[in-house]
Design a protein around this motif. Structure first.
Motif, mmCIF file in Angstrom:
data_model
loop_
_atom_site.group_PDB
_atom_site.id
_atom_site.type_symbol
_atom_site.label_atom_id
_atom_site.label_comp_id
_atom_site.label_asym_id
_atom_site.label_seq_id
_atom_site.Cartn_x
_atom_site.Cartn_y
_atom_site.Cartn_z
ATOM 1 N N ALA A 84 22.512 23.693 32.429
ATOM 2 C CA ALA A 84 22.484 24.823 33.439
ATOM 3 C C ALA A 84 23.376 23.543 34.286
ATOM 4 N N VAL A 85 23.831 24.779 34.591
ATOM 5 C CA VAL A 85 25.103 23.532 35.736
ATOM 6 C C VAL A 85 24.696 24.173 37.240
ATOM 7 N N GLN A 86 25.329 23.136 38.220
ATOM 8 C CA GLN A 86 25.488 23.096 39.676
ATOM 9 C C GLN A 86 27.132 23.500 40.056
ATOM 10 N N ILE A 87 28.090 24.105 40.114
ATOM 11 C CA ILE A 87 29.137 24.330 40.896
ATOM 12 C C ILE A 87 29.377 24.201 42.682
ATOM 13 N N TRP A 126 13.873 10.794 27.361
ATOM 14 C CA TRP A 126 12.780 10.701 27.665
ATOM 15 C C TRP A 126 11.986 11.543 29.226
ATOM 16 N N VAL A 127 12.263 12.192 29.042
ATOM 17 C CA VAL A 127 12.505 13.790 29.286
ATOM 18 C C VAL A 127 11.980 14.718 28.900
ATOM 19 N N GLN A 128 10.613 15.185 29.030
ATOM 20 C CA GLN A 128 10.753 16.861 28.582
ATOM 21 C C GLN A 128 10.509 18.035 29.660
ATOM 22 N N GLY A 129 10.771 19.033 29.543
ATOM 23 C CA GLY A 129 10.736 20.183 30.868
ATOM 24 C C GLY A 129 11.778 20.904 31.485
ATOM 25 N N PRO A 130 11.691 20.035 32.510
ATOM 26 C CA PRO A 130 12.865 20.382 33.412
ATOM 27 C C PRO A 130 14.253 20.555 32.396
ATOM 28 N N LYS A 131 15.482 21.987 33.407
ATOM 29 C CA LYS A 131 16.035 22.187 32.867
ATOM 30 C C LYS A 131 16.983 20.803 32.644
ATOM 31 N N ILE A 132 18.283 20.535 31.956
ATOM 32 C CA ILE A 132 18.753 19.304 32.072
ATOM 33 C C ILE A 132 20.293 20.190 32.730
ATOM 34 N N THR A 133 20.742 20.057 34.062
ATOM 35 C CA THR A 133 21.231 20.045 34.752
ATOM 36 C C THR A 133 22.852 19.613 35.310
ATOM 37 N N GLY A 134 24.206 19.629 34.529
ATOM 38 C CA GLY A 134 25.170 18.505 35.480
ATOM 39 C C GLY A 134 26.003 19.209 36.648
ATOM 40 N N GLU A 135 26.043 18.691 37.737
ATOM 41 C CA GLU A 135 26.438 18.589 38.900
ATOM 42 C C GLU A 135 27.790 18.679 39.147
ATOM 43 N N PHE A 136 28.651 19.452 38.685
ATOM 44 C CA PHE A 136 29.959 19.270 39.680
ATOM 45 C C PHE A 136 30.878 19.530 40.363
ATOM 46 N N ASP A 137 31.458 19.063 40.820
ATOM 47 C CA ASP A 137 32.648 19.168 42.493
ATOM 48 C C ASP A 137 33.464 20.663 42.219
ATOM 49 N N ARG A 138 34.334 19.856 42.262
ATOM 50 C CA ARG A 138 35.726 21.213 41.801
ATOM 51 C C ARG A 138 36.255 20.393 40.568
ATOM 52 N N THR A 139 35.922 19.956 39.299
ATOM 53 C CA THR A 139 35.715 20.596 38.493
ATOM 54 C C THR A 139 36.388 22.504 37.799
ATOM 55 N N GLY A 169 12.248 22.520 37.897
ATOM 56 C CA GLY A 169 12.896 23.658 37.094
ATOM 57 C C GLY A 169 13.789 22.714 36.548
ATOM 58 N N PHE A 170 14.418 22.577 37.813
ATOM 59 C CA PHE A 170 16.263 21.896 37.476
ATOM 60 C C PHE A 170 16.281 20.116 37.326
ATOM 61 N N LEU A 171 16.392 19.524 36.237
ATOM 62 C CA LEU A 171 16.704 18.057 36.683
ATOM 63 C C LEU A 171 18.209 18.047 36.909
ATOM 64 N N GLY A 172 18.908 17.260 38.197
ATOM 65 C CA GLY A 172 19.722 17.244 37.990
ATOM 66 C C GLY A 172 21.127 16.286 38.123
ATOM 67 N N PHE A 173 21.975 15.864 37.208
ATOM 68 C CA PHE A 173 23.052 14.953 37.280
ATOM 69 C C PHE A 173 24.106 15.053 37.734
ATOM 70 N N ASN A 174 24.980 14.680 38.825
ATOM 71 C CA ASN A 174 25.846 14.148 38.957
ATOM 72 C C ASN A 174 27.542 13.517 38.168
ATOM 73 N N LEU A 175 27.647 14.588 37.628
ATOM 74 C CA LEU A 175 29.311 14.418 35.910
ATOM 75 C C LEU A 175 30.525 14.583 36.830
ATOM 76 N N GLU A 176 30.187 14.368 38.313
ATOM 77 C CA GLU A 176 32.013 14.336 38.765
ATOM 78 C C GLU A 176 32.255 13.368 39.172
ATOM 79 N N GLU A 177 33.436 12.786 38.702
ATOM 80 C CA GLU A 177 33.806 10.988 38.152
ATOM 81 C C GLU A 177 33.902 11.236 39.602
ATOM 82 N N GLY A 178 33.629 9.967 40.448
ATOM 83 C CA GLY A 178 34.809 10.082 41.757
ATOM 84 C C GLY A 178 34.235 9.781 43.009
ATOM 85 N N THR A 179 32.784 10.809 42.949
ATOM 86 C CA THR A 179 32.056 11.512 43.969
ATOM 87 C C THR A 179 30.649 10.072 44.291
#
Length: 214
Positions: free
Chosen positions: A90-93, A61-74, A36-46
């Motif tokens: 989507a985002v993960q926070i 190059w991919v289709q289907g999953p929701k592209i999800t940005g993963e953030f920590d303290r942003t 369902g979700f394809l997560g990428f860690n976009l929190e620099e320095g982690t």
């Protein structure tokens, strides 16, 4: 072996989030499994950070999953800006403040697990305006036993708060766990390639095979 009907019942509403994707090999693999979700860690320095330039290249190059940005303290305002700029679905926070700024996005809230249900539930009850919680049991030794010993209480909590579980257990342990706990889904982690475009998926294949996803 566990009865097929148990696995089928779990899969009726099982969501899978692939987390911390750092390479095209992982992205294409998980997309082919229709996560369902394809997560990428976009929190620099982690750990596991991926430059958004590479994330944008991979997503082509991919289709289907929701592209999800993963953030920590942003802060939420910066997350909102990044979501618009990079076209995130989507985002993960981890920060509970200013969640109203993220309206219109699917929001996954990351929560480090605690051994006691009451402690986790108190955290979840204090947060509103998110679609899913991601509860990370991977650092907790004996998480499988801990969860099963108090399965009814955990199941009641998951019924009230849609939750993706992240935990390190053998693939064969998943059917009884999922049947007993009935979470919204699982969070699985990507990893480093052995070489460009080369990676072994034996362990993760076992998870999908156990869940009946081929």
């Amino acid at each position: 072996m566990f009865p097929t009907k148990i696995i089928e019942c779990v899969l009726l509403r099982m969501l899978i989030k692939a987390s911390t994707i750092t390479n095209l090999t992982d992205a294409r693999y998980f997309a082919a499994k229709e996560v369902g979700f394809l997560g990428f860690n976009l929190e620099e320095g982690t750990p596991g950070y991926l430059d958004p330039i590479y994330m944008k290249a991979i997503r082509e190059w991919v289709q289907g999953p929701k592209i999800t940005g993963e953030f920590d303290r942003t802060p939420a305002a910066a997350v909102r800006e990044a979501a618009g700029f990079y076209g995130l679905d989507a985002v993960q926070i981890t920060r509970p403040d200013d969640l109203e700024l993220l309206q219109g996005l699917e929001v996954i809230f990351y929560v480090p697990a605690q051994p006691e249900v009451a402690g986790v539930q108190a955290v979840l009850e204090a947060i509103s305006g998110v679609n899913f919680f991601l509860l990370d049991f991977s650092p907790i030794a004996g998480a499988e036993t801990l969860l099963l010993e108090n399965a009814a209480a955990w199941r009641d909590m998951f019924a009230a708060f849609p939750t993706l579980l992240q935990l390190d257990v053998p693939a064969t342990a998943l059917p009884p766990l999922l049947e007993a706990l009935q979470p919204a889904g699982l969070a699985l982690r990507g990893g480093e390639e052995e070489a460009v475009g080369v990676k072994s998926f034996e362990e993760i294949d076992a998870v999908f095979e156990t869940l009946g996803i081929v």
